[in-house]
Design a protein around this motif. Structure first.
Motif, PDB file in Angstrom:
ATOM      1  N   SER A   1     -32.445  17.176  51.968  1.00  0.00           N
ATOM      2  CA  SER A   1     -31.915  18.022  50.905  1.00  0.00           C
ATOM      3  C   SER A   1     -30.549  18.593  51.283  1.00  0.00           C
ATOM      4  O   SER A   1     -29.644  18.672  50.444  1.00  0.00           O
ATOM      5  CB  SER A   1     -32.888  19.169  50.609  1.00  0.00           C
ATOM      6  N   ARG A   2     -30.417  19.005  52.538  1.00  0.00           N
ATOM      7  CA  ARG A   2     -29.128  19.522  53.007  1.00  0.00           C
ATOM      8  C   ARG A   2     -28.054  18.434  52.942  1.00  0.00           C
ATOM      9  O   ARG A   2     -26.931  18.666  52.472  1.00  0.00           O
ATOM     10  CB  ARG A   2     -29.259  20.022  54.440  1.00  0.00           C
ATOM     11  N   LEU A   3     -28.379  17.253  53.413  1.00  0.00           N
ATOM     12  CA  LEU A   3     -27.395  16.167  53.480  1.00  0.00           C
ATOM     13  C   LEU A   3     -27.016  15.646  52.099  1.00  0.00           C
ATOM     14  O   LEU A   3     -25.889  15.182  51.893  1.00  0.00           O
ATOM     15  CB  LEU A   3     -27.945  15.021  54.336  1.00  0.00           C
ATOM     16  N   LYS A   4     -27.925  15.731  51.162  1.00  0.00           N
ATOM     17  CA  LYS A   4     -27.656  15.226  49.806  1.00  0.00           C
ATOM     18  C   LYS A   4     -26.549  15.991  49.098  1.00  0.00           C
ATOM     19  O   LYS A   4     -25.926  15.471  48.166  1.00  0.00           O
ATOM     20  CB  LYS A   4     -28.940  15.269  48.975  1.00  0.00           C
ATOM     21  N   VAL A   5     -26.284  17.214  49.513  1.00  0.00           N
ATOM     22  CA  VAL A   5     -25.223  17.988  48.861  1.00  0.00           C
ATOM     23  C   VAL A   5     -23.865  17.789  49.544  1.00  0.00           C
ATOM     24  O   VAL A   5     -22.862  18.319  49.075  1.00  0.00           O
ATOM     25  CB  VAL A   5     -25.570  19.492  48.803  1.00  0.00           C
ATOM     26  N   PHE A   6     -23.841  17.030  50.634  1.00  0.00           N
ATOM     27  CA  PHE A   6     -22.567  16.689  51.271  1.00  0.00           C
ATOM     28  C   PHE A   6     -21.769  15.781  50.328  1.00  0.00           C
ATOM     29  O   PHE A   6     -22.339  15.071  49.499  1.00  0.00           O
ATOM     30  CB  PHE A   6     -22.795  15.952  52.592  1.00  0.00           C
ATOM     31  N   ASN A   7     -20.470  15.791  50.467  1.00  0.00           N
ATOM     32  CA  ASN A   7     -19.614  14.848  49.741  1.00  0.00           C
ATOM     33  C   ASN A   7     -19.759  13.474  50.375  1.00  0.00           C
ATOM     34  O   ASN A   7     -19.428  13.275  51.550  1.00  0.00           O
ATOM     35  CB  ASN A   7     -18.159  15.309  49.801  1.00  0.00           C
ATOM     36  N   TYR A   8     -20.277  12.536  49.584  1.00  0.00           N
ATOM     37  CA  TYR A   8     -20.580  11.196  50.079  1.00  0.00           C
ATOM     38  C   TYR A   8     -19.382  10.275  49.842  1.00  0.00           C
ATOM     39  O   TYR A   8     -18.857  10.210  48.737  1.00  0.00           O
ATOM     40  CB  TYR A   8     -21.807  10.655  49.353  1.00  0.00           C
ATOM     41  N   VAL A   9     -18.961   9.578  50.888  1.00  0.00           N
ATOM     42  CA  VAL A   9     -17.886   8.601  50.748  1.00  0.00           C
ATOM     43  C   VAL A   9     -18.207   7.411  51.645  1.00  0.00           C
ATOM     44  O   VAL A   9     -18.837   7.568  52.698  1.00  0.00           O
ATOM     45  CB  VAL A   9     -16.515   9.231  51.113  1.00  0.00           C
TER      46      VAL A   9
ATOM     47  N   LYS B   1     -19.709  29.143  57.352  1.00  0.00           N
ATOM     48  CA  LYS B   1     -18.602  28.513  56.611  1.00  0.00           C
ATOM     49  C   LYS B   1     -17.761  27.600  57.493  1.00  0.00           C
ATOM     50  O   LYS B   1     -16.528  27.608  57.453  1.00  0.00           O
ATOM     51  CB  LYS B   1     -17.733  29.589  55.962  1.00  0.00           C
ATOM     52  N   LEU B   2     -18.469  26.795  58.274  1.00  0.00           N
ATOM     53  CA  LEU B   2     -17.830  25.788  59.120  1.00  0.00           C
ATOM     54  C   LEU B   2     -17.992  24.416  58.472  1.00  0.00           C
ATOM     55  O   LEU B   2     -18.974  24.170  57.767  1.00  0.00           O
ATOM     56  CB  LEU B   2     -18.462  25.786  60.512  1.00  0.00           C
ATOM     57  N   ASN B   3     -17.056  23.524  58.732  1.00  0.00           N
ATOM     58  CA  ASN B   3     -17.101  22.181  58.160  1.00  0.00           C
ATOM     59  C   ASN B   3     -17.879  21.221  59.055  1.00  0.00           C
ATOM     60  O   ASN B   3     -17.839  21.317  60.282  1.00  0.00           O
ATOM     61  CB  ASN B   3     -15.690  21.622  57.974  1.00  0.00           C
ATOM     62  N   VAL B   4     -18.568  20.277  58.402  1.00  0.00           N
ATOM     63  CA  VAL B   4     -19.327  19.246  59.113  1.00  0.00           C
ATOM     64  C   VAL B   4     -18.930  17.878  58.565  1.00  0.00           C
ATOM     65  O   VAL B   4     -18.855  17.684  57.351  1.00  0.00           O
ATOM     66  CB  VAL B   4     -20.850  19.431  58.933  1.00  0.00           C
ATOM     67  N   LEU B   5     -18.672  16.952  59.466  1.00  0.00           N
ATOM     68  CA  LEU B   5     -18.510  15.543  59.093  1.00  0.00           C
ATOM     69  C   LEU B   5     -19.608  14.747  59.778  1.00  0.00           C
ATOM     70  O   LEU B   5     -19.788  14.839  60.998  1.00  0.00           O
ATOM     71  CB  LEU B   5     -17.149  14.991  59.517  1.00  0.00           C
ATOM     72  N   VAL B   6     -20.358  13.985  58.987  1.00  0.00           N
ATOM     73  CA  VAL B   6     -21.433  13.131  59.502  1.00  0.00           C
ATOM     74  C   VAL B   6     -21.050  11.682  59.238  1.00  0.00           C
ATOM     75  O   VAL B   6     -20.579  11.343  58.151  1.00  0.00           O
ATOM     76  CB  VAL B   6     -22.770  13.441  58.792  1.00  0.00           C
ATOM     77  N   THR B   7     -21.219  10.814  60.238  1.00  0.00           N
ATOM     78  CA  THR B   7     -21.011   9.380  60.025  1.00  0.00           C
ATOM     79  C   THR B   7     -22.329   8.642  60.218  1.00  0.00           C
ATOM     80  O   THR B   7     -23.196   9.081  60.972  1.00  0.00           O
ATOM     81  CB  THR B   7     -19.955   8.792  60.983  1.00  0.00           C
TER      82      THR B   7
ATOM     83  N   VAL C   1      -6.398  17.678  54.849  1.00  0.00           N
ATOM     84  CA  VAL C   1      -6.650  18.866  55.675  1.00  0.00           C
ATOM     85  C   VAL C   1      -7.041  20.072  54.823  1.00  0.00           C
ATOM     86  O   VAL C   1      -7.581  21.051  55.348  1.00  0.00           O
ATOM     87  CB  VAL C   1      -5.410  19.211  56.538  1.00  0.00           C
ATOM     88  N   ASN C   2      -6.782  20.008  53.527  1.00  0.00           N
ATOM     89  CA  ASN C   2      -7.118  21.124  52.644  1.00  0.00           C
ATOM     90  C   ASN C   2      -8.513  21.015  52.037  1.00  0.00           C
ATOM     91  O   ASN C   2      -8.956  21.915  51.325  1.00  0.00           O
ATOM     92  CB  ASN C   2      -6.084  21.239  51.516  1.00  0.00           C
ATOM     93  N   PHE C   3      -9.201  19.900  52.329  1.00  0.00           N
ATOM     94  CA  PHE C   3     -10.558  19.722  51.813  1.00  0.00           C
ATOM     95  C   PHE C   3     -11.527  20.464  52.722  1.00  0.00           C
ATOM     96  O   PHE C   3     -11.639  20.154  53.917  1.00  0.00           O
ATOM     97  CB  PHE C   3     -10.911  18.236  51.737  1.00  0.00           C
ATOM     98  N   LEU C   4     -12.235  21.435  52.178  1.00  0.00           N
ATOM     99  CA  LEU C   4     -13.020  22.354  53.003  1.00  0.00           C
ATOM    100  C   LEU C   4     -14.524  22.206  52.805  1.00  0.00           C
ATOM    101  O   LEU C   4     -15.280  23.139  53.094  1.00  0.00           O
ATOM    102  CB  LEU C   4     -12.597  23.795  52.712  1.00  0.00           C
ATOM    103  N   GLU C   5     -14.961  21.050  52.318  1.00  0.00           N
ATOM    104  CA  GLU C   5     -16.390  20.844  52.122  1.00  0.00           C
ATOM    105  C   GLU C   5     -16.932  19.831  53.132  1.00  0.00           C
ATOM    106  O   GLU C   5     -16.168  19.086  53.768  1.00  0.00           O
ATOM    107  CB  GLU C   5     -16.651  20.368  50.693  1.00  0.00           C
ATOM    108  N   ASN C   6     -18.243  19.797  53.263  1.00  0.00           N
ATOM    109  CA  ASN C   6     -18.883  18.888  54.209  1.00  0.00           C
ATOM    110  C   ASN C   6     -18.874  17.459  53.674  1.00  0.00           C
ATOM    111  O   ASN C   6     -18.941  17.227  52.462  1.00  0.00           O
ATOM    112  CB  ASN C   6     -20.316  19.333  54.485  1.00  0.00           C
ATOM    113  N   ILE C   7     -18.821  16.501  54.592  1.00  0.00           N
ATOM    114  CA  ILE C   7     -18.670  15.084  54.228  1.00  0.00           C
ATOM    115  C   ILE C   7     -19.674  14.253  54.995  1.00  0.00           C
ATOM    116  O   ILE C   7     -19.927  14.495  56.186  1.00  0.00           O
ATOM    117  CB  ILE C   7     -17.252  14.575  54.558  1.00  0.00           C
ATOM    118  N   ILE C   8     -20.224  13.242  54.327  1.00  0.00           N
ATOM    119  CA  ILE C   8     -20.954  12.188  55.032  1.00  0.00           C
ATOM    120  C   ILE C   8     -20.252  10.870  54.757  1.00  0.00           C
ATOM    121  O   ILE C   8     -20.006  10.508  53.606  1.00  0.00           O
ATOM    122  CB  ILE C   8     -22.452  12.121  54.641  1.00  0.00           C
ATOM    123  N   LEU C   9     -19.871  10.188  55.826  1.00  0.00           N
ATOM    124  CA  LEU C   9     -19.142   8.927  55.754  1.00  0.00           C
ATOM    125  C   LEU C   9     -20.065   7.792  56.167  1.00  0.00           C
ATOM    126  O   LEU C   9     -20.569   7.770  57.285  1.00  0.00           O
ATOM    127  CB  LEU C   9     -17.925   8.974  56.680  1.00  0.00           C
TER     128      LEU C   9
END
Length: 210
Positions: free
Chosen positions: A130-138, A107-113, A36-44
């Protein structure tokens, strides 16, 4: 003799943090998305039926996020975090690009699956990539025996099967394609056949499907 007509009752699936099975195939994704403390954007990224929606639901509840369903005006007016599921399903690149830019600027968070990797898709809008490439990839990896058995057990319990013969699991794992989606499809077929024939789940019954 006519076979028994069956009714396809829907079963409720619990999608909370306690019902998600964690092992080496998904532990990194679980750790990142439930933090819950992770405040960056993520792509799963992960295979179909691998638990992406389950994790996304946990993230959405933790972040009090809205699900994107072509509802950009609603999201912007409420100024909330955003969950974008199945990115490449009916993708409108300009809308997603606009939405991500809004979230970044506020400064809102985004999660993409997604079921597929970013680089497997031919973008018409390079700026979106380019925008999506800077998301945290997992990613969630392909299933191993441990998680397949767990998924099988969970699905069979949801269908209210009583498994008295543990050999059923070994029999299934030796014969089914080892993907999440194939496991889901097989359990649904077993459930349908069991209801039609009014029989408990047995190896002879499973042989009729495999």
């Amino acid at each position: 003799m006519n076979e028994q007509i069956f009714f396809d009752f829907k079963t409720n699936t619990v999608l909370d943090i306690n019902s998600f099975f964690v092992n080496r195939t998904n532990e990194k994704a679980f750790s990142l998305i439930t933090n819950v403390n992770f405040l960056e954007n993520i792509i799963l990224v992960g295979p179909r039926k691998s638990g992406k929606s389950h994790l996304a639901n946990i993230w959405r509840n933790n972040k009090k996020a809205l699900i994107f369903k072509n509802n950009i005006d609603e999201i912007i007016s409420q100024n909330k975090n955003v969950l974008i599921e199945n990115l490449f399903y009916d993708l409108d690149e300009e809308k997603i690009f606009y939405l991500i830019n809004h979230c970044i600027s506020h400064k809102l968070n985004v999660l993409v699956t997604s079921d597929i990797d970013l680089y497997e898709y031919n973008f018409n809008l390079p700026d979106l990539l380019s925008r999506l490439k800077v998301f945290n990839y997992v990613s969630i990896n392909k299933p191993d025996d441990e998680i397949l058995i767990n998924v099988l057990t969970k699905l069979l319990m949801e269908k209210q099967f009583i498994i008295k013969n543990k050999d059923i699991f070994e029999f299934l794992l030796k014969r089914v394609n080892r993907t999440y989606e194939d496991i889901y499809n097989l359990v649904n077929k077993m459930d349908k056949l069991s209801l039609e024939k009014k029989r408990q789940l047995t190896i002879p019954l499973i042989r009729e499907l495999i």
